[in-house]
Scaffold this active site. Structure first.
Site, PDB file in Angstrom:
ATOM      1  N   VAL A   1       0.844  -1.192   0.000  1.00 30.73           N
ATOM      2  CA  VAL A   1       0.000   0.000   0.000  1.00 30.73           C
ATOM      3  C   VAL A   1       0.880   1.243   0.000  1.00 30.73           C
ATOM      4  CG1 VAL A   1      -1.877   1.228   1.148  1.00 30.73           C
ATOM      5  CG2 VAL A   1      -1.755  -1.271   1.304  1.00 30.73           C
ATOM      6  N   ASP A   2       0.662   2.094  -0.976  1.00 34.93           N
ATOM      7  CA  ASP A   2       1.353   3.375  -1.036  1.00 34.93           C
ATOM      8  C   ASP A   2       0.906   4.236   0.150  1.00 34.93           C
ATOM      9  OD1 ASP A   2       2.808   5.615  -2.208  1.00 34.93           O
ATOM     10  OD2 ASP A   2       0.837   6.393  -2.771  1.00 34.93           O
TER      11      ASP A   2
END
Length: 233
Positions: free
Chosen positions: A8-9
């Site tokens: 997840v960014d």
């Protein structure tokens, strides 16, 4: 769950980087006696954004980038007597003070943590990103954090993804997916590495014609939970 290892960014996927950038830009300027407003912020962003694209193409290092952006801004505005390197250090310290989350970020992190492995995959300065994560309230649900500073390369560089994959503990790329807002770093990087991708696109931007389509596109983080649950969108 459809995928076990979820990359997840951080910025503009879980944390509102635009709000943090604006806060730090104005607060740092004020602390130096500078009267910066919207026009100066726009000029900074116009200088900063292309430099990050250059870094993604390995045309400039992050160490040079973070100083050059303020040096060029000061030159444009005729500001003298301020060391761009020290100014950047102050800016990064202030950046860590603003950690507003995107709607649904806490729910997504909790869901992934309870059902799989959540790996934060972010570019940026390591100390700043870790401080922001610690202040965000999301840390209890994060299993791994891989900052580009620590990985020795930035997304979309395959070396970054190789490092993140190794840290994750995943055994097969088919178990993995990355979600992020950036087509050039998150989606392109994931595609080149051979894992599924989800473009977080809350503003409904058009996909460039020369860009391969991501595996999924969502406008809200709750939609990504549906994907992980195996629902077709």
């Amino acid at each position: 769950m459809k995928y076990r290892y979820i990359f997840v960014d951080l910025d503009n996927t879980l944390l509102d980087f635009e709000a943090a950038e604006e806060y730090s830009f104005y607060y740092t300027a004020q602390s130096r006696g500078l009267s910066f407003g919207e026009a100066e912020l726009e000029r900074y962003q116009a200088i900063n954004a292309p430099l990050w694209k250059m870094m993604e193409r390995r045309e400039i290092t992050k160490e040079a980038l973070v100083v050059r952006r303020f040096r060029e801004l000061f030159e444009e505005l005729g500001i003298t007597g301020i060391d761009p390197a020290q100014y950047n250090a102050d800016y990064l310290n202030n950046l860590a003070l603003c950690t507003r989350t995107i709607d649904g970020a806490e729910e997504l992190c909790r869901f992934i943590h309870e059902n799989g492995v959540l790996i934060i995959a972010t570019n940026g300065v390591s100390a700043t990103q870790h401080r922001r994560i610690a202040a965000s309230g999301l840390e209890p649900w994060l299993d791994k954090v891989v900052v580009s500073d620590d990985a020795g390369a930035e997304k979309p560089d395959p070396r970054y993804f190789e490092r993140a994959f190794a840290v994750s503990g995943a055994g097969d790329k088919s178990e993995c997916i990355i979600i992020g807002d950036s087509l050039t770093s998150d989606i392109k990087g994931g595609q080149q590495f051979g894992i599924d991708t989800c473009w977080f696109n809350p503003k409904g931007k058009a996909l460039p014609e020369d860009m391969p389509a991501p595996t999924y596109t969502v406008s809200g983080l709750s939609e990504f939970i549906d994907i992980l649950n195996g629902k077709d969108l």
